[in-house]
Design an enzyme around this catalytic site. Structure first.
Site, PDB file in Angstrom:
ATOM      1  N   SER A  72       4.274   5.804  -0.907  1.00 47.29           N
ATOM      2  CA  SER A  72       2.823   5.655  -0.764  1.00 47.29           C
ATOM      3  C   SER A  72       2.370   5.608   0.690  1.00 47.29           C
ATOM      4  O   SER A  72       1.226   5.947   0.994  1.00 47.29           O
ATOM      5  CB  SER A  72       2.364   4.381  -1.485  1.00 47.29           C
ATOM      6  OG  SER A  72       3.055   3.242  -0.989  1.00 47.29           O
ATOM      7  N   ASP A 221      -4.683  -5.119  -0.488  1.00 49.01           N
ATOM      8  CA  ASP A 221      -3.403  -5.524  -1.083  1.00 49.01           C
ATOM      9  C   ASP A 221      -2.433  -6.087  -0.048  1.00 49.01           C
ATOM     10  O   ASP A 221      -1.380  -6.618  -0.387  1.00 49.01           O
ATOM     11  CB  ASP A 221      -2.755  -4.363  -1.844  1.00 49.01           C
ATOM     12  CG  ASP A 221      -2.449  -3.149  -0.957  1.00 49.01           C
ATOM     13  OD1 ASP A 221      -2.539  -3.259   0.280  1.00 49.01           O
ATOM     14  OD2 ASP A 221      -2.138  -2.078  -1.518  1.00 49.01           O
ATOM     15  N   HIS A 224      -0.624  -1.749   2.103  1.00 48.23           N
ATOM     16  CA  HIS A 224      -0.897  -0.367   2.519  1.00 48.23           C
ATOM     17  C   HIS A 224      -1.894  -0.317   3.681  1.00 48.23           C
ATOM     18  O   HIS A 224      -2.969  -0.913   3.587  1.00 48.23           O
ATOM     19  CB  HIS A 224      -1.428   0.450   1.341  1.00 48.23           C
ATOM     20  CG  HIS A 224      -0.444   0.567   0.224  1.00 48.23           C
ATOM     21  ND1 HIS A 224      -0.457  -0.273  -0.871  1.00 48.23           N
ATOM     22  CD2 HIS A 224       0.589   1.431   0.043  1.00 48.23           C
ATOM     23  CE1 HIS A 224       0.527   0.063  -1.683  1.00 48.23           C
ATOM     24  NE2 HIS A 224       1.182   1.083  -1.152  1.00 48.23           N
TER      25      HIS A 224
END
Length: 246
Positions: A72, A221, A224
């Site tokens: 990611s 979060d 990221h």
């Protein structure tokens, strides 16, 4: 009697329709032949166009490829545009220096080293000149056995070297929070420099340097990076990638 007359009129109508249709076909054929003749002098321009397109294709294919193979972080999870992920900023840096490299983003959110191992053959169809390996973070966060992570990364490195011996490989180092215990955390961190030394790879010591754990540079979060965070990731990579490209 009325029925016979109607049939007679219908036949005449059909005959007239056929006649009109045939005349239309003859007219269309004549028009097509005329158009072909009138287009004949333009063949020179057509050949020039084809030649130009061929030259453009040749120029495009002369560019080398930098393939980013990751999770990611590479994919730019949570960003509005994948170009705002760090590989996109790397492309901007490449372009600013006029270097003939095209960045290929092969990141998939949630990817583990096991997933990367399974799809490496497909990704290698991109024929990378430089291969950036950014995997392992999800393994660490999930507490995957360290030897499995290391073996999977070695498998990917071997796959690249076997298929493209001249491809330069850059390994992005990763660290994780001490949730799994200090021993696991330390051993996980050491996987990357150990593999880099063993395989003579170029190492980015820690991809998330100056970004990890900083709230203002990460999304809600806390994992990221934001767009600004990705710019710093790009700088971390660029520092070791530029000498490889040159």
């Amino acid at each position: 009697m009325l029925k016979l007359k109607n049939n007679h009129l219908l036949k005449n109508s059909n005959n007239q329709s056929r006649t009109i249709f045939l005349k239309f076909c003859y007219f269309s054929l004549a028009l097509l032949l005329f158009s072909c003749k009138s287009d004949a002098p333009k063949s020179d321009n057509t050949s020039k166009t084809i030649e130009t397109e061929t030259k453009t294709t040749v120029v495009a294919t002369t560019s080398k490829r930098v393939v980013f193979f990751g999770d990611s972080l590479t994919a730019g999870y949570g960003l509005d545009d994948v170009e705002n992920a760090f590989p996109g900023f790397i492309q901007q840096k490449i372009d600013s220096l006029g270097l003939k490299y095209i960045v290929v983003n092969s990141g998939i959110s949630g990817e583990t080293t096991s997933g990367g191992k399974n799809r490496i053959d497909w990704v290698l169809n991109q024929k990378p000149d430089v291969f950036i390996l950014e995997l392992g973070a999800n393994d660490g966060l999930r507490g995957v056995n360290l030897s499995e992570t290391k073996n999977n990364l070695q498998f990917i490195v071997d796959a690249v070297k076997t298929k493209y011996p001249d491809t330069k490989i850059v390994l992005a180092g990763m660290q994780i929070p001490p949730n799994m215990g200090q021993d696991y955390t330390s051993e996980f961190k050491n996987i990357f420099p150990d593999l880099a030394k063993k395989n003579n790879l170029t190492l980015v010591p820690f991809l998330l340097e100056n970004v990890g754990g900083i709230p203002s540079l990460n999304q809600s979060d806390g994992i990221h990076p934001t767009k600004e965070g990705h710019k710093i990731l790009a700088s971390n990579v660029w520092e070791v990638l530029l000498p490889v490209l040159k």
